[in-house]
Design an enzyme around this catalytic site. Sequence first.
Site, PDB file in Angstrom:
ATOM      1  N   ARG A   1      35.900  72.709  13.989  1.00 50.21           N
ATOM      2  CA  ARG A   1      34.500  72.206  13.419  1.00 50.21           C
ATOM      3  C   ARG A   1      34.056  71.578  14.591  1.00 50.21           C
ATOM      4  O   ARG A   1      34.812  70.879  15.609  1.00 50.21           O
ATOM      5  CB  ARG A   1      34.598  71.018  12.472  1.00 50.21           C
ATOM      6  CG  ARG A   1      35.218  71.604  11.049  1.00 50.21           C
ATOM      7  CD  ARG A   1      35.390  70.539   9.807  1.00 50.21           C
ATOM      8  NE  ARG A   1      35.590  71.029   8.698  1.00 50.21           N
ATOM      9  CZ  ARG A   1      37.061  71.055   8.448  1.00 50.21           C
ATOM     10  NH1 ARG A   1      37.783  70.177   8.929  1.00 50.21           N
ATOM     11  NH2 ARG A   1      37.445  71.363   7.140  1.00 50.21           N
TER      12      ARG A   1
ATOM     13  N   LYS B   1      38.561  66.403   8.196  1.00 53.29           N
ATOM     14  CA  LYS B   1      38.074  65.728   7.300  1.00 53.29           C
ATOM     15  C   LYS B   1      38.928  64.892   6.445  1.00 53.29           C
ATOM     16  O   LYS B   1      40.184  65.227   6.152  1.00 53.29           O
ATOM     17  CB  LYS B   1      37.287  66.555   6.187  1.00 53.29           C
ATOM     18  CG  LYS B   1      36.083  67.477   6.939  1.00 53.29           C
ATOM     19  CD  LYS B   1      35.305  68.313   5.864  1.00 53.29           C
ATOM     20  CE  LYS B   1      33.896  68.778   6.335  1.00 53.29           C
ATOM     21  NZ  LYS B   1      33.278  69.370   5.424  1.00 53.29           N
TER      22      LYS B   1
ATOM     23  N   HIS C   1      29.029  75.982  14.990  1.00 52.62           N
ATOM     24  CA  HIS C   1      29.862  76.273  13.903  1.00 52.62           C
ATOM     25  C   HIS C   1      30.118  77.920  13.748  1.00 52.62           C
ATOM     26  O   HIS C   1      31.090  78.229  12.792  1.00 52.62           O
ATOM     27  CB  HIS C   1      29.145  75.758  12.609  1.00 52.62           C
ATOM     28  CG  HIS C   1      30.085  75.361  11.419  1.00 52.62           C
ATOM     29  ND1 HIS C   1      31.032  74.491  11.845  1.00 52.62           N
ATOM     30  CD2 HIS C   1      30.132  75.877  10.329  1.00 52.62           C
ATOM     31  CE1 HIS C   1      31.893  74.441  10.764  1.00 52.62           C
ATOM     32  NE2 HIS C   1      31.436  74.959   9.650  1.00 52.62           N
TER      33      HIS C   1
ATOM     34  N   ARG D   1      33.375  78.847  14.981  1.00 55.17           N
ATOM     35  CA  ARG D   1      34.316  78.782  14.025  1.00 55.17           C
ATOM     36  C   ARG D   1      34.417  79.804  13.043  1.00 55.17           C
ATOM     37  O   ARG D   1      35.512  80.382  12.598  1.00 55.17           O
ATOM     38  CB  ARG D   1      34.050  77.360  13.399  1.00 55.17           C
ATOM     39  CG  ARG D   1      35.213  77.079  12.166  1.00 55.17           C
ATOM     40  CD  ARG D   1      34.849  75.606  11.916  1.00 55.17           C
ATOM     41  NE  ARG D   1      35.407  75.253  10.467  1.00 55.17           N
ATOM     42  CZ  ARG D   1      36.327  74.863  10.352  1.00 55.17           C
ATOM     43  NH1 ARG D   1      37.476  74.931  11.082  1.00 55.17           N
ATOM     44  NH2 ARG D   1      36.892  74.517   8.990  1.00 55.17           N
TER      45      ARG D   1
ATOM     46  N   HIS E   1      40.821  73.429   5.778  1.00 52.51           N
ATOM     47  CA  HIS E   1      40.390  73.644   4.333  1.00 52.51           C
ATOM     48  C   HIS E   1      41.296  72.946   3.517  1.00 52.51           C
ATOM     49  O   HIS E   1      42.551  73.236   3.273  1.00 52.51           O
ATOM     50  CB  HIS E   1      39.736  75.039   3.956  1.00 52.51           C
ATOM     51  CG  HIS E   1      38.591  75.582   4.722  1.00 52.51           C
ATOM     52  ND1 HIS E   1      38.389  76.830   4.902  1.00 52.51           N
ATOM     53  CD2 HIS E   1      37.602  75.092   5.453  1.00 52.51           C
ATOM     54  CE1 HIS E   1      37.266  77.240   5.508  1.00 52.51           C
ATOM     55  NE2 HIS E   1      36.852  75.953   5.825  1.00 52.51           N
TER      56      HIS E   1
ATOM     57  N   TYR F   1      35.093  83.908   3.320  1.00 53.27           N
ATOM     58  CA  TYR F   1      35.237  85.019   4.577  1.00 53.27           C
ATOM     59  C   TYR F   1      35.659  86.256   3.956  1.00 53.27           C
ATOM     60  O   TYR F   1      35.399  87.425   4.784  1.00 53.27           O
ATOM     61  CB  TYR F   1      35.890  84.500   5.773  1.00 53.27           C
ATOM     62  CG  TYR F   1      35.799  82.926   6.314  1.00 53.27           C
ATOM     63  CD1 TYR F   1      34.800  83.200   7.184  1.00 53.27           C
ATOM     64  CD2 TYR F   1      36.039  82.035   5.790  1.00 53.27           C
ATOM     65  CE1 TYR F   1      34.365  81.827   7.790  1.00 53.27           C
ATOM     66  CE2 TYR F   1      35.731  80.617   6.480  1.00 53.27           C
ATOM     67  CZ  TYR F   1      34.679  80.899   7.450  1.00 53.27           C
ATOM     68  OH  TYR F   1      34.407  79.493   7.893  1.00 53.27           O
TER      69      TYR F   1
END
Length: 313
Positions: A156, A180, A250, A253, A276, A285
């Site tokens: 990210r 995150k 992004h 990515r 994730h 995706y």
Amino acid sequence: MAEMYIGHLAVEKGYSDATVEAYARDLHQFESYLQQHGGTLDAPQDVTRHMVQGFLADLHRLRMNKTSMGRKLSALRGLFRYLAKKKFITVIPTDGLRNPKTDTRHPRALNVDQTFAVLDERKQQTAESTRHRGHAREQLTRDLALAELLYGSGLRISEALDLDIADIDPASGVVRVMGKGSKERMVPLSDTAKTALQAWLRQREALDASGREPALFLGARGGRLNRRQAARIIEDLCKRVGLPQAVSPHGLRHSFATHLLEAGADMRSVQELLGHARLTTTQRYTHLNLARLVEVYDKAHPKAARSGEKKKP
């Protein structure tokens, strides 16, 4: 009340600075709406469901997109649930309110040729940078290292910009990333990313006037590179190679993930690389891959119906 909740997100939940700032803006906007209608978050027990609905209606009249509206409602939902848990309120005014239904949006990704064109353009500029004066050469080297890292490791943009020198050792072939929720992960570096990062580290001190800045990527004034500057770097690269669409940091990515899946990587491995929390996030995706397969089939298979062609009787 809002400040207490924002502090909770930052300290106890460990949310990123960008997320905390976004929630703070959303709650401030709601507070402004309440003040215009005789309410305040300092008296949360007086905030009604009708007030929340009025706020959402105001956003709709301003033609705000549904994704942003949903995020603002999520911020309010989190605030009032927190206040209920702390016994400040007994009725949660957001209960029963659903996020606006949004259209399914798939990440925009570059194809392999476009990605290589973007990275090769910066390599060409860097190779010719001996003619540049001042800090232009160092900045070109930095730009290539950033682009190679975003595409080669799928970070990210916030993760890349938060990196310190101590987090990365190109010779080891991995980078330590804080994702995150303050979740740390180790991500491999591509060979070209290692080379680009080694070149940048050799020149980085030219932009670090104080000699004390820990950030890996520096801006022209020596401080940590920010998101706006990073976006301009990637946009400039895309414009130089004549890409028909705008691509954000992004987007590199997204390209990383898409190209891995197209090459046969399994979903769980890509999930780990991307950081994730849920597999369903990574599964977005697969829609891109399916669309690409259908497109290739329609163009190449002899039995596929071509657009504009009449079917034989």
